[in-house]
Design an enzyme around this catalytic site. Structure first.
Site, short mmCIF file in Angstrom:
data_model
loop_
_atom_site.label_atom_id
_atom_site.label_comp_id
_atom_site.label_asym_id
_atom_site.label_seq_id
_atom_site.Cartn_x
_atom_site.Cartn_y
_atom_site.Cartn_z
N HIS A 1 0.86 -1.19 0.00
CA HIS A 1 0.00 0.00 0.00
C HIS A 1 0.89 1.23 0.00
CE1 HIS A 1 -3.39 2.62 0.87
NE2 HIS A 1 -2.58 3.27 1.68
N ASP B 1 -15.31 2.45 7.64
CA ASP B 1 -14.30 3.40 7.16
C ASP B 1 -14.86 4.25 6.04
OD1 ASP B 1 -11.62 4.55 6.85
OD2 ASP B 1 -11.77 3.61 4.89
N ARG C 1 -14.94 12.63 7.73
CA ARG C 1 -13.69 13.32 8.08
C ARG C 1 -13.34 14.34 7.01
NH1 ARG C 1 -9.87 8.68 8.05
NH2 ARG C 1 -8.29 10.25 8.33
N SER D 1 -7.80 3.81 9.23
CA SER D 1 -8.54 3.80 7.97
C SER D 1 -7.81 2.94 6.93
CB SER D 1 -8.68 5.25 7.48
OG SER D 1 -9.05 5.31 6.13
N LYS E 1 -8.89 -1.51 5.83
CA LYS E 1 -9.15 -2.04 4.49
C LYS E 1 -8.15 -3.14 4.14
CE LYS E 1 -9.26 2.30 3.44
NZ LYS E 1 -9.38 3.68 3.04
N1 URA Z 1 -6.08 7.02 2.90
C1 URA Z 1 -7.03 6.30 3.55
O1 URA Z 1 -7.42 5.22 3.11
N2 URA Z 1 -7.51 6.79 4.69
C2 URA Z 1 -7.12 7.96 5.22
O2 URA Z 1 -7.60 8.34 6.28
C3 URA Z 1 -6.15 8.71 4.54
C4 URA Z 1 -5.64 8.21 3.37
#
Ligand code: URA
Length: 425
Positions: free
Chosen positions: A84, A163, A170, A185, A189
């Site tokens: 990621h 999320d 947010r 967050s 995932k």
């Molecule tokens: N990427 C995400 O998946 N979540 C965040 O809070 C910030 C960047």
């Protein structure tokens, strides 16, 4: 389960207390179900932004977000490892990396997103390949991992729905930039996706989410700590994002550059980062293979072609190139000392490579080719940047963003290392 009230949970965090496991489980679940209102979660997110969460609270928060949806089980007969990136300009590394690591023997499930703002999205880039399909079912993901070893596709909406809801909230309440919320967050995932190992590319510099090394290190440490808590084999590389990666910034132009890398060429920085991340992924997956040799052998390209075909794409099809071209030339002789990642990212976005709102389309052929990179000697009038777009009206705004984004000086700049540090869990 002990019952709580939203007001009690908000008050606790507002007054600087640690949230208990039971409070966290309750509030995340109740928010996902709609029993805690957006205005209450907004207040809690702001209290977390101001007063933080410690490592144990953040791990529990992540756990609750994973539990809000489905968790994939990727039993595909090879070790699974994912990567990621926190996002950058010209960051096409997933494209050569996923097939490379698969060609080395791992299974790489790469559930990706679309771009928003100045950083591009992996799916937008791949969608510039005619016929390529981002939306796959879970069964298709599993069978492609078994047959090809790599899949890059859209995340299913059932992964970490808490999320999805919280991130949108947010975004409109100035609470995105809280490290415990960013880390939970991202990790919710990734954990829901079910890979056994994960390597994070935490970008630092003008083109990144985290502008300073201290912030990037704090985020990397929080991400790794959550991963360890969830039993993942995990590492984070801190990598420079003050200059665009490679020469191509956009959608089809980044696919073309990635294919050059897979065919054994391409810019040195893209190759260096692809190989560094591949080594770390293979080491975390317990596979001993030399990714540099596999890249040179052409096997990674073969895996790429199979991966693209498996998702309906034609790897040999010509790609779109924006019909309108504008060239920026060097104003004087000297060395290119700066090429600011943020300026180039915003310019490419304005040319049509990115989107301002989630539902906007992107232009496959819009983007920028950086013909010179910092350290290169240039002469007055030499082309520095080529801008491509389908919408020529966008060119002045792109040039405005590039104004001050590149500089020419008499001495070459000192080079910052691309991989700044590695944090292992
Ligand atoms: N990427 C995400 O998946 N979540 C965040 O809070 C910030 C960047």
């Amino acid at each position: 389960m002990t019952t709580h009230t939203a007001v009690d949970v908000i008050r606790a965090k507002r007054d600087g207390a640690r949230l208990t496991d039971s409070q966290i489980d309750w509030v995340v679940d109740a928010y996902t179900r709609g029993a805690v209102a957006d205005e209450q979660m907004s207040a809690l997110a702001m209290a977390i932004f101001l007063n933080g969460m410690d490592a144990a609270e953040t791990a529990r928060w992540t756990h609750a977000m994973v539990d809000s949806g489905e968790k994939l089980s990727l039993d595909v007969g090879r070790p699974t490892v994912d990567k990621h990136s926190t996002g950058g300009v010209g960051d096409k590394i997933t494209l050569p990396l996923a097939p490379l690591v698969a060609a080395c023997g791992a299974a790489v499930p790469q559930l990706s997103g679309r771009g928003l703002g100045h950083t591009g999205g992996t799916l937008d880039k791949l969608e510039s390949i005619p016929g390529w399909r981002a939306q796959l079912s879970v069964d298709e993901v599993v069978s492609q991992l078994q047959a090809v070893g790599a899949v890059v596709c859209a995340a299913t909406s059932g992964l970490a729905p808490a999320d999805k809801k919280l991130y949108a909230l947010r975004d409109v309440t100035a609470t995105v930039e809280a490290i415990p919320l960013i880390a939970s967050s991202i990790m919710s995932k990734k954990i829901a996706e079910g890979a056994e190992a994960l390597v994070l590319d935490v970008k630092v510099g003008s083109g990144a989410f985290m502008k300073s090394l201290d912030q990037a290190r704090a985020l990397a440490t929080a991400l790794v700590s959550i991963g360890v808590d969830h039993g993942l084999k995990i590492s984070a590389l801190l990598t420079d994002m003050s200059v665009p990666l490679g020469r191509a910034v956009g959608n089809s132009v980044e696919v073309t550059e990635s294919v050059e890398v897979l065919r054994g060429g391409g810019p040195a920085d893209v190759v260096e980062l692809t190989v560094a991340l591949a080594r770390e992924m293979l080491s975390r997956a317990g596979i001993s293979a030399d990714p540099a040799a596999v890249l040179a052998s052409g096997e990674a390209y073969e895996t790429w072609a199979r991966m693209i075909r498996a998702q309906g794409g034609d790897p040999d099809a010509p790609l779109a190139v924006g019909k309108h071209k504008h060239v920026v030339t060097a104003p004087s002789d000297g060395y290119l000392t700066t090429l600011d990642a943020y300026a180039v990212g915003v310019a490419a976005w304005r040319l049509g490579a990115g989107r301002a709102r989630k539902e906007d389309p992107v232009q496959a052929g819009a983007g920028i080719l950086c013909l010179a990179k910092p350290g290169d000697r240039v002469t007055e009038g030499q082309p520095l940047l080529e801008l491509y777009t389908e919408t020529p009206d966008a060119i002045p705004a792109a040039l405005e963003s590039l104004d001050g984004g590149y500089e020419i000086g008499e001495t070459p700049p000192t080079r910052t290392p691309l991989v700044i540090d590695t944090i292992r869990g």
